[in-house]
Scaffold this motif. Structure first.
Motif, PDB file in Angstrom:
ATOM      1  N   GLU A  82       4.948  12.278   3.549  1.00 45.56           N
ATOM      2  CA  GLU A  82       5.404  13.203   2.510  1.00 45.56           C
ATOM      3  C   GLU A  82       4.989  13.611   0.865  1.00 45.56           C
ATOM      4  O   GLU A  82       6.235  14.227  -0.136  1.00 45.56           O
ATOM      5  CB  GLU A  82       6.845  13.180   2.418  1.00 45.56           C
ATOM      6  CG  GLU A  82       7.469  13.601   3.532  1.00 45.56           C
ATOM      7  CD  GLU A  82       9.427  12.159   3.571  1.00 45.56           C
ATOM      8  OE1 GLU A  82       9.074  11.972   2.319  1.00 45.56           O
ATOM      9  OE2 GLU A  82       9.825  12.436   4.413  1.00 45.56           O
ATOM     10  N   GLY A  83       3.664  13.058   0.970  1.00 43.45           N
ATOM     11  CA  GLY A  83       3.728  13.283  -0.484  1.00 43.45           C
ATOM     12  C   GLY A  83       3.797  12.343  -1.460  1.00 43.45           C
ATOM     13  O   GLY A  83       3.448  12.685  -2.617  1.00 43.45           O
ATOM     14  N   LYS A  84       4.463  11.270  -1.308  1.00 40.09           N
ATOM     15  CA  LYS A  84       5.579  10.366  -2.467  1.00 40.09           C
ATOM     16  C   LYS A  84       4.350   9.107  -2.491  1.00 40.09           C
ATOM     17  O   LYS A  84       4.484   9.077  -1.289  1.00 40.09           O
ATOM     18  CB  LYS A  84       6.429  10.081  -2.208  1.00 40.09           C
ATOM     19  CG  LYS A  84       6.877   8.898  -3.196  1.00 40.09           C
ATOM     20  CD  LYS A  84       9.010   8.509  -1.911  1.00 40.09           C
ATOM     21  CE  LYS A  84       9.541   7.092  -3.173  1.00 40.09           C
ATOM     22  NZ  LYS A  84      10.774   7.189  -2.101  1.00 40.09           N
ATOM     23  N   MET A  85       4.204   8.925  -3.668  1.00 38.32           N
ATOM     24  CA  MET A  85       3.559   7.688  -4.711  1.00 38.32           C
ATOM     25  C   MET A  85       4.120   6.790  -3.557  1.00 38.32           C
ATOM     26  O   MET A  85       5.967   6.618  -4.256  1.00 38.32           O
ATOM     27  CB  MET A  85       3.495   7.613  -5.464  1.00 38.32           C
ATOM     28  CG  MET A  85       2.678   6.640  -6.304  1.00 38.32           C
ATOM     29  SD  MET A  85       2.335   6.510  -8.081  1.00 38.32           S
ATOM     30  CE  MET A  85       3.752   6.137  -8.255  1.00 38.32           C
ATOM     31  N   VAL A  86       3.012   5.929  -3.097  1.00 35.90           N
ATOM     32  CA  VAL A  86       4.010   4.827  -2.611  1.00 35.90           C
ATOM     33  C   VAL A  86       3.417   3.209  -3.090  1.00 35.90           C
ATOM     34  O   VAL A  86       3.640   2.190  -2.372  1.00 35.90           O
ATOM     35  CB  VAL A  86       4.150   3.918  -0.469  1.00 35.90           C
ATOM     36  CG1 VAL A  86       4.978   5.407  -0.246  1.00 35.90           C
ATOM     37  CG2 VAL A  86       2.431   4.557  -0.234  1.00 35.90           C
ATOM     38  N   GLY A  87       2.224   3.577  -3.807  1.00 31.75           N
ATOM     39  CA  GLY A  87       1.298   2.678  -4.339  1.00 31.75           C
ATOM     40  C   GLY A  87      -0.341   2.767  -5.506  1.00 31.75           C
ATOM     41  O   GLY A  87      -0.358   4.156  -5.207  1.00 31.75           O
ATOM     42  N   LEU A  88      -1.009   2.796  -5.155  1.00 28.69           N
ATOM     43  CA  LEU A  88      -2.301   2.562  -6.833  1.00 28.69           C
ATOM     44  C   LEU A  88      -2.811   1.725  -6.381  1.00 28.69           C
ATOM     45  O   LEU A  88      -2.915   0.310  -5.905  1.00 28.69           O
ATOM     46  CB  LEU A  88      -1.836   2.531  -7.854  1.00 28.69           C
ATOM     47  CG  LEU A  88      -3.164   2.788  -8.938  1.00 28.69           C
ATOM     48  CD1 LEU A  88      -2.990   4.533  -8.660  1.00 28.69           C
ATOM     49  CD2 LEU A  88      -3.080   2.759 -10.057  1.00 28.69           C
ATOM     50  N   ILE A  89      -4.365   2.045  -6.097  1.00 30.64           N
ATOM     51  CA  ILE A  89      -5.272   0.930  -5.468  1.00 30.64           C
ATOM     52  C   ILE A  89      -7.295   1.194  -6.446  1.00 30.64           C
ATOM     53  O   ILE A  89      -7.111   2.451  -6.382  1.00 30.64           O
ATOM     54  CB  ILE A  89      -5.672   1.136  -3.812  1.00 30.64           C
ATOM     55  CG1 ILE A  89      -7.378   0.212  -3.766  1.00 30.64           C
ATOM     56  CG2 ILE A  89      -6.517   2.169  -3.743  1.00 30.64           C
ATOM     57  CD1 ILE A  89      -7.097  -0.091  -2.130  1.00 30.64           C
ATOM     58  N   SER A  90      -7.638   0.077  -7.393  1.00 30.84           N
ATOM     59  CA  SER A  90      -8.140   0.604  -8.464  1.00 30.84           C
ATOM     60  C   SER A  90      -9.472  -0.148  -7.476  1.00 30.84           C
ATOM     61  O   SER A  90      -9.321  -1.016  -6.605  1.00 30.84           O
ATOM     62  CB  SER A  90      -7.718   0.009  -9.805  1.00 30.84           C
ATOM     63  OG  SER A  90      -7.851  -1.796  -9.016  1.00 30.84           O
ATOM     64  N   ARG A  91     -11.119   0.024  -8.209  1.00 27.37           N
ATOM     65  CA  ARG A  91     -11.477  -0.510  -7.771  1.00 27.37           C
ATOM     66  C   ARG A  91     -12.340  -2.312  -7.657  1.00 27.37           C
ATOM     67  O   ARG A  91     -12.500  -2.914  -6.808  1.00 27.37           O
ATOM     68  CB  ARG A  91     -13.176  -0.057  -9.059  1.00 27.37           C
ATOM     69  CG  ARG A  91     -14.322   0.055  -7.881  1.00 27.37           C
ATOM     70  CD  ARG A  91     -15.475  -0.003  -9.112  1.00 27.37           C
ATOM     71  NE  ARG A  91     -15.496   1.697  -9.793  1.00 27.37           N
ATOM     72  CZ  ARG A  91     -15.775   2.434  -8.751  1.00 27.37           C
ATOM     73  NH1 ARG A  91     -16.762   1.836  -7.356  1.00 27.37           N
ATOM     74  NH2 ARG A  91     -15.788   3.966  -8.777  1.00 27.37           N
ATOM     75  N   SER A  92     -10.822  -2.313  -9.366  1.00 32.90           N
ATOM     76  CA  SER A  92     -11.081  -4.001  -8.979  1.00 32.90           C
ATOM     77  C   SER A  92     -10.402  -4.803  -8.265  1.00 32.90           C
ATOM     78  O   SER A  92     -10.841  -5.216  -7.773  1.00 32.90           O
ATOM     79  CB  SER A  92      -9.938  -4.467 -10.443  1.00 32.90           C
ATOM     80  OG  SER A  92      -8.470  -4.223  -9.986  1.00 32.90           O
ATOM     81  N   ASP A  93      -9.219  -4.223  -7.218  1.00 31.60           N
ATOM     82  CA  ASP A  93      -8.711  -4.612  -5.608  1.00 31.60           C
ATOM     83  C   ASP A  93      -9.959  -5.073  -4.852  1.00 31.60           C
ATOM     84  O   ASP A  93      -9.567  -5.680  -4.197  1.00 31.60           O
ATOM     85  CB  ASP A  93      -7.605  -3.142  -5.562  1.00 31.60           C
ATOM     86  CG  ASP A  93      -6.161  -3.369  -6.696  1.00 31.60           C
ATOM     87  OD1 ASP A  93      -5.722  -3.910  -7.256  1.00 31.60           O
ATOM     88  OD2 ASP A  93      -5.659  -2.488  -6.861  1.00 31.60           O
TER      89      ASP A  93
END
Length: 391
Positions: free
Chosen positions: A358-369
């Motif tokens: 639905e286009g809702k943010m559920v998380g974030l992933i970074s290069r360090s992750d």
């Protein structure tokens, strides 16, 4: 750092800054080297350096043809080529989705790998053939003594030398590239041949090991022959093989990891109206370099410390994060971590937002992750091997 110079068949062509440095080096070498491998005897000096620069430019055109041969054939097999970049030691064709390369039939990969060297060998044979049939000699002139003694200054009389140089360099380039040193074309040919008999992972690891071995042999021979430039090239090839091996290992691991398993769910955001002055203060408090930007709870961009730095410190109070934010680069929770890695590389960002259907943010992933996930997965994999070997 590179900049775009042209587009061929829909493929952007870029030139690295390092390429300009080696261009000047090649031109200088051609200008100070005697006949038939240079223009040292050509007078006046402006004619000598003009010929050297023109020959260098044409040689790098043949390097571009080499990369185009790879890219166009890969495109015909369904792979989408992101760009071609000419840099210090040659060129590289970037496939938009690295998985396309891994999914190629080994026979097709073999054809793609051979296309570049064969194009140079064909160019070399054609150019040397022109010299032989038009000027009576592969070198371009029948009487070497008179050619040098007379100190020819007419520009057109030096075209045979230029043709000979380009033909010889292309032959050398073609045959050198088919040495089984990964990630050069010969190494990729070897991997394609091995992939017909073993798994893609085993084939790549074997090709990398053989490539490193050949690089060491080449370096030893070069040092014994006092060919220092070739020794430096061998060292560069060894490092390239090692890095390619590490990259393949990393992407293989990331293929088996799902984004939702390693993403951060407790994500801090900033409102679009936050001033850059307050944003800098916020960054110091929270100790993270980048954040999603929201408007009424919906993610509309991503802002980092580097984005804020482009604005003069005295003027930051007048700008908001919306003024400097970048567009959202996103993946889905069910995507592989490799997809997140590819998105970071294609868009030159250090983090991607994870959005649901639905286009809702559920998380974030970074290069360090991603780096942490690779390290942990590889560590446990190695430990499992050690435990198994202990029985």
């Amino acid at each position: 750092m590179s900049f775009k110079i042209a587009t061929v068949k829909g493929i952007p062509i870029h030139i690295s800054v390092t390429f300009l440095l080696v261009f000047l080096l090649f031109a200088f070498i051609f200008a100070i080297t005697g006949w038939p491998f240079g223009f040292r005897y050509v007078e006046p000096p402006i004619a000598r350096y003009t010929l050297a620069c023109l020959t260098t430019a044409l040689f790098f055109v043949t390097l571009l043809i080499h990369e185009l041969a790879h890219s166009l054939l890969a495109s015909s097999y369904g792979a989408k080529i992101q760009s071609i970049t000419l840099f210090f030691f040659g060129g590289i064709s970037a496939i938009e989705n690295p998985e396309d390369e891994k999914n190629l039939d080994p026979s097709k990969e073999l054809n793609i790998s051979l296309a570049g060297p064969l194009s140079n060998i064909i160019i070399g044979i054609v150019l040397l053939g022109i010299n032989y049939f038009v000027y009576g000699s592969i070198l371009g002139v029948a009487d070497v003594t008179n050619w040098v003694a007379e100190g020819i200054t007419v520009f057109t009389y030096n075209i045979p030398t230029m043709i000979f140089l380009l033909g010889t360099l292309n032959l050398l380039l073609g045959f050198f590239n088919i040495l089984p040193i990964y990630p050069m074309d010969g190494g990729r040919v070897l991997r394609a041949w091995l992939a017909k008999r073993h798994s893609y992972e085993e084939a790549t690891n074997t090709a990398v090991s053989i490539g490193k071995g050949f690089s060491i042999i080449l370096a030893i021979i070069s040092i014994l022959a006092f060919q220092w430039w070739l020794a430096i090239l061998a060292l560069f090839l060894y490092i390239s093989a090692s890095e390619e091996g590490k990259m393949f290992k990393a992407t293989t691991i990331l293929e088996d990891i799902i984004v939702k398993d390693i993403m951060s769910t407790d994500v801090l955001t900033v409102d679009e109206s936050l001033s850059l002055t307050d944003f800098i203060t916020f960054v110091f408090q929270k100790k993270h370099p980048g954040y999603p930007v929201t408007k009424n709870g919906i993610v509309i961009g991503v802002v980092t410390v580097d984005d804020a730095r482009f604005v003069n410190e005295a003027e930051r109070y007048a700008f908001t994060v919306k003024d400097v934010m970048k567009e959202v680069v996103s993946v889905k929770p069910e995507d592989t971590a490799l997809e997140a890695f590819n998105q970071m590389g294609q868009h030159a960002v250090g983090r991607v937002v994870v959005l649901d259907e639905e286009g809702k943010m559920v998380g974030l992933i970074s290069r360090s992750d991603l780096m942490t996930a690779i390290y942990l997965k590889d560590s446990f994999k190695e430990k499992s091997k050690t435990d198994m070997n202990s029985f």
